[in-house]
Write a protein that holds these residues in place. Sequence first.
Motif, PDB file in Angstrom:
ATOM      1  N   ALA A 170       0.798  -1.333   0.050  1.00  0.00           N
ATOM      2  CA  ALA A 170      -0.001  -0.112   0.026  1.00  0.00           C
ATOM      3  C   ALA A 170       0.960   1.456   0.095  1.00  0.00           C
ATOM      4  O   ALA A 170       0.193   2.212  -0.249  1.00  0.00           O
ATOM      5  CB  ALA A 170      -1.089  -0.082   1.222  1.00  0.00           C
ATOM      6  N   ALA A 187       2.816   3.788  -1.184  1.00  0.00           N
ATOM      7  CA  ALA A 187       2.752   4.207  -2.850  1.00  0.00           C
ATOM      8  C   ALA A 187       3.783   5.344  -3.177  1.00  0.00           C
ATOM      9  O   ALA A 187       3.798   5.692  -4.325  1.00  0.00           O
ATOM     10  CB  ALA A 187       1.251   4.896  -3.074  1.00  0.00           C
ATOM     11  N   SER A 211       1.408  -1.374  -6.577  1.00  0.00           N
ATOM     12  CA  SER A 211       0.994  -0.610  -5.233  1.00  0.00           C
ATOM     13  C   SER A 211      -0.545  -1.365  -5.199  1.00  0.00           C
ATOM     14  O   SER A 211      -1.261  -1.403  -6.214  1.00  0.00           O
ATOM     15  CB  SER A 211       0.682   0.943  -5.593  1.00  0.00           C
ATOM     16  OG  SER A 211       1.666   1.405  -5.583  1.00  0.00           O
ATOM     17  N   LYS A 212      -0.926  -1.622  -3.907  1.00  0.00           N
ATOM     18  CA  LYS A 212      -2.306  -1.771  -3.531  1.00  0.00           C
ATOM     19  C   LYS A 212      -3.104  -0.724  -3.625  1.00  0.00           C
ATOM     20  O   LYS A 212      -2.573   0.515  -3.374  1.00  0.00           O
ATOM     21  CB  LYS A 212      -2.343  -2.181  -2.103  1.00  0.00           C
ATOM     22  CG  LYS A 212      -1.683  -3.715  -1.891  1.00  0.00           C
ATOM     23  CD  LYS A 212      -1.738  -3.923  -0.334  1.00  0.00           C
ATOM     24  CE  LYS A 212      -1.034  -5.322  -0.043  1.00  0.00           C
ATOM     25  NZ  LYS A 212      -1.029  -5.355   1.527  1.00  0.00           N
ATOM     26  N   PRO A 213      -4.225  -0.729  -4.034  1.00  0.00           N
ATOM     27  CA  PRO A 213      -5.095  -1.734  -4.476  1.00  0.00           C
ATOM     28  C   PRO A 213      -4.696  -2.232  -5.700  1.00  0.00           C
ATOM     29  O   PRO A 213      -4.431  -1.262  -6.401  1.00  0.00           O
ATOM     30  CB  PRO A 213      -6.566  -1.366  -4.329  1.00  0.00           C
ATOM     31  CG  PRO A 213      -6.609   0.148  -4.490  1.00  0.00           C
ATOM     32  CD  PRO A 213      -5.270   0.709  -3.963  1.00  0.00           C
TER      33      PRO A 213
END
Lengths: 155, 122
Positions: free
Chosen positions: B83, B85, B103-105
């Motif tokens: 997450a 970023a 990167s999440k999501p």
Amino acid sequence: MTSLTLEQTEQHDLQAFIDGTAHYFDHITGQEAVVGAPYLRTTENPSLEYTGMIGVSGSRKGFVYFTSSREMLENVLDAMGETDFCDANIADITGEIANTISGNVRRSYGKNFMISVPVVLAGGNHQVTFPGGNATYIIPVSWKQFEPRLMICLE
Amino acid sequence: MNRKLMIVDDSNVVRRSIERAVNLDNLDIVGVAGNGIKAIELFKETQPDLVTMDITMPEMDGVQCVEELIELNPEVHILVVSALADKATAIEALSKGAQGYLSKPFNPKELNEAFLELLEDD
């Protein structure tokens, strides 16, 4: 050089959370969330059934909270293809949403916006503690028929 | 020959979403771990070719774990899925030996594309 008023600074700070929340729901569930205008917390306990709490340290200090009903969290899991709505997975997705939105904010705030692993509080009557002295902003979210909230309390 | 994948993330929901998303014929999931310490133990047992690595985890964070896994096997492909970023964290993970950063999501398509990109390098 341009200078920002306190209100503009706060709006700028909160915009990263607003954008991150919209991005999360759109990306994970394929269904857009409407993120409303932030307002200052006035009620004693604005938490819903589950709250994911992230501690923030470094360049900013405080907490980020994501709070939601269980039914909404089940809908998020369903949208991800998860079929097991056990308590552990509900708590897990609560923390993960808080973690992902907070982590994405580093795109704007940088590496020194340090975040903890999530802590999840559960139960209809759970009480979230807000550090004294700092304003808490509530960012209302509308996704499907649900209305979770992001709560930001930073120095 | 099939390639072996290990998934490291402290979220069970995320681990399971990665398991469901994997859609490559030649990739077998050989293990999942919830923190860096367990990941190292599992890595020694299963010798995966590819690892997905979260960063913010209890016990040992993902950046340190990347460093340790690379020491054990410099040939392993590590895809950080985090997450966090910001560019500085991505650069730090890549400097320790990770080869990709997602990167999440994330969605399944992005994950599989990232796997393909890493495995193409062989």
